[in-house]
Design a protein around this motif. Structure first.
Motif, PDB file in Angstrom:
ATOM      1  N   ARG A 222      32.784  63.857  51.714  1.00 58.91           N
ATOM      2  CA  ARG A 222      31.415  63.413  51.991  1.00 58.91           C
ATOM      3  C   ARG A 222      30.626  63.229  50.702  1.00 58.91           C
ATOM      4  NH1 ARG A 222      29.125  64.856  57.531  1.00 58.91           N
ATOM      5  NH2 ARG A 222      30.994  65.014  58.782  1.00 58.91           N
ATOM      6  N   LEU A 223      30.752  64.161  49.775  1.00 56.53           N
ATOM      7  CA  LEU A 223      30.043  64.049  48.505  1.00 56.53           C
ATOM      8  C   LEU A 223      30.477  62.801  47.736  1.00 56.53           C
ATOM      9  CD1 LEU A 223      29.929  67.766  47.331  1.00 56.53           C
ATOM     10  CD2 LEU A 223      28.013  66.361  48.130  1.00 56.53           C
ATOM     11  N   GLU A 224      31.775  62.528  47.757  1.00 57.54           N
ATOM     12  CA  GLU A 224      32.284  61.332  47.092  1.00 57.54           C
ATOM     13  C   GLU A 224      31.702  60.078  47.749  1.00 57.54           C
ATOM     14  OE1 GLU A 224      36.566  59.443  45.667  1.00 57.54           O
ATOM     15  OE2 GLU A 224      36.552  61.256  46.869  1.00 57.54           O
ATOM     16  N   GLY A 225      31.631  60.082  49.072  1.00 57.16           N
ATOM     17  CA  GLY A 225      31.044  58.950  49.790  1.00 57.16           C
ATOM     18  C   GLY A 225      29.574  58.762  49.478  1.00 57.16           C
ATOM     19  N   PHE A 226      28.818  59.852  49.461  1.00 54.27           N
ATOM     20  CA  PHE A 226      27.391  59.758  49.141  1.00 54.27           C
ATOM     21  C   PHE A 226      27.198  59.214  47.722  1.00 54.27           C
ATOM     22  CE2 PHE A 226      26.694  63.217  52.475  1.00 54.27           C
ATOM     23  CZ  PHE A 226      26.257  62.310  53.425  1.00 54.27           C
ATOM     24  N   ALA A 227      28.060  59.609  46.800  1.00 55.36           N
ATOM     25  CA  ALA A 227      27.974  59.113  45.426  1.00 55.36           C
ATOM     26  C   ALA A 227      28.232  57.609  45.365  1.00 55.36           C
ATOM     27  CB  ALA A 227      28.965  59.859  44.533  1.00 55.36           C
TER      28      ALA A 227
ATOM     29  N   HIS B 139      36.806  61.051  61.366  1.00 53.34           N
ATOM     30  CA  HIS B 139      37.167  62.413  61.765  1.00 53.34           C
ATOM     31  C   HIS B 139      37.065  63.345  60.561  1.00 53.34           C
ATOM     32  CE1 HIS B 139      38.468  61.303  65.740  1.00 53.34           C
ATOM     33  NE2 HIS B 139      39.277  60.385  65.254  1.00 53.34           N
ATOM     34  N   GLN B 140      36.919  62.764  59.379  1.00 54.36           N
ATOM     35  CA  GLN B 140      36.897  63.507  58.124  1.00 54.36           C
ATOM     36  C   GLN B 140      35.643  64.375  58.059  1.00 54.36           C
ATOM     37  OE1 GLN B 140      39.554  62.977  56.312  1.00 54.36           O
ATOM     38  NE2 GLN B 140      39.022  64.425  54.731  1.00 54.36           N
ATOM     39  N   ARG B 141      35.819  65.683  57.851  1.00 59.12           N
ATOM     40  CA  ARG B 141      34.681  66.591  57.844  1.00 59.12           C
ATOM     41  C   ARG B 141      34.527  67.388  56.547  1.00 59.12           C
ATOM     42  NH1 ARG B 141      32.747  67.718  63.258  1.00 59.12           N
ATOM     43  NH2 ARG B 141      34.052  66.640  64.760  1.00 59.12           N
ATOM     44  N   ASP B 142      35.453  67.223  55.614  1.00 62.48           N
ATOM     45  CA  ASP B 142      35.379  68.073  54.423  1.00 62.48           C
ATOM     46  C   ASP B 142      34.243  67.629  53.494  1.00 62.48           C
ATOM     47  OD1 ASP B 142      36.737  66.663  51.836  1.00 62.48           O
ATOM     48  OD2 ASP B 142      37.642  65.934  53.700  1.00 62.48           O
ATOM     49  N   ALA B 143      33.633  68.598  52.861  1.00 64.91           N
ATOM     50  CA  ALA B 143      32.457  68.369  52.013  1.00 64.91           C
ATOM     51  C   ALA B 143      32.786  67.501  50.798  1.00 64.91           C
ATOM     52  CB  ALA B 143      31.871  69.704  51.575  1.00 64.91           C
ATOM     53  N   GLU B 144      33.945  67.691  50.215  1.00 60.90           N
ATOM     54  CA  GLU B 144      34.306  66.930  49.014  1.00 60.90           C
ATOM     55  C   GLU B 144      34.336  65.428  49.298  1.00 60.90           C
ATOM     56  OE1 GLU B 144      38.121  66.477  46.076  1.00 60.90           O
ATOM     57  OE2 GLU B 144      37.657  68.477  46.820  1.00 60.90           O
TER      58      GLU B 144
END
Length: 125
Positions: free
Chosen positions: A91-96, A84-89
């Motif tokens: 997501r960026l941490e996950g992509f990293a 449900h998490q939608r915040d950009a921060e």
């Protein structure tokens, strides 16, 4: 035998629905109720994909990824955060940490199956 997936979701009803959908699509599915169990299943089964909830007990999704970062059993593992998490921060941490995609839990089951198939059909860059 189809591709294999570790499904990490702490909500039992939702986990059962996703698991049934994935099995009907032909995938081998191992279910984890928390982040520590997910990391253990990845290490023991070496799945093709980790479908990972963000907020879980014991270890959250990002903590699971940190634990698996250097694990040879996780080499080539594709990771999708289903959350449900939608915040950009976040997501960026996950992509990293190697997340291939973020999908929200409002995704239909039909879309879930087809998106997973598409992701597994395309090799990592």
């Amino acid at each position: 035998m189809g591709a294999s997936i570790v499904l990490a979701e702490d909500e039992p009803d939702l986990r059962a629905i996703y698991a049934e959908c994935l099995r009907r699509c032909g995938y081998v599915v191992w279910e984890a109720a928390d982040g520590a169990e997910a990391a253990t299943l990845v290490r023991s089964h070496r799945p093709d994909l980790l479908l990972l909830d963000h907020w879980m007990p014991v270890l959250n999704g990002l903590e699971v990824l940190e634990q698996l970062r250097d694990a040879r059993e996780a080499i080539g593992l594709k990771v999708v955060m289903l959350t449900h998490q939608r915040d950009a921060e976040t997501r960026l941490e996950g992509f990293a940490l190697g997340v291939a995609a973020y999908w929200t839990k409002d995704l239909s089951l039909a879309d879930l199956g087809s998106k997973i198939q598409t992701l597994l059909d395309h090799p990592a860059n």
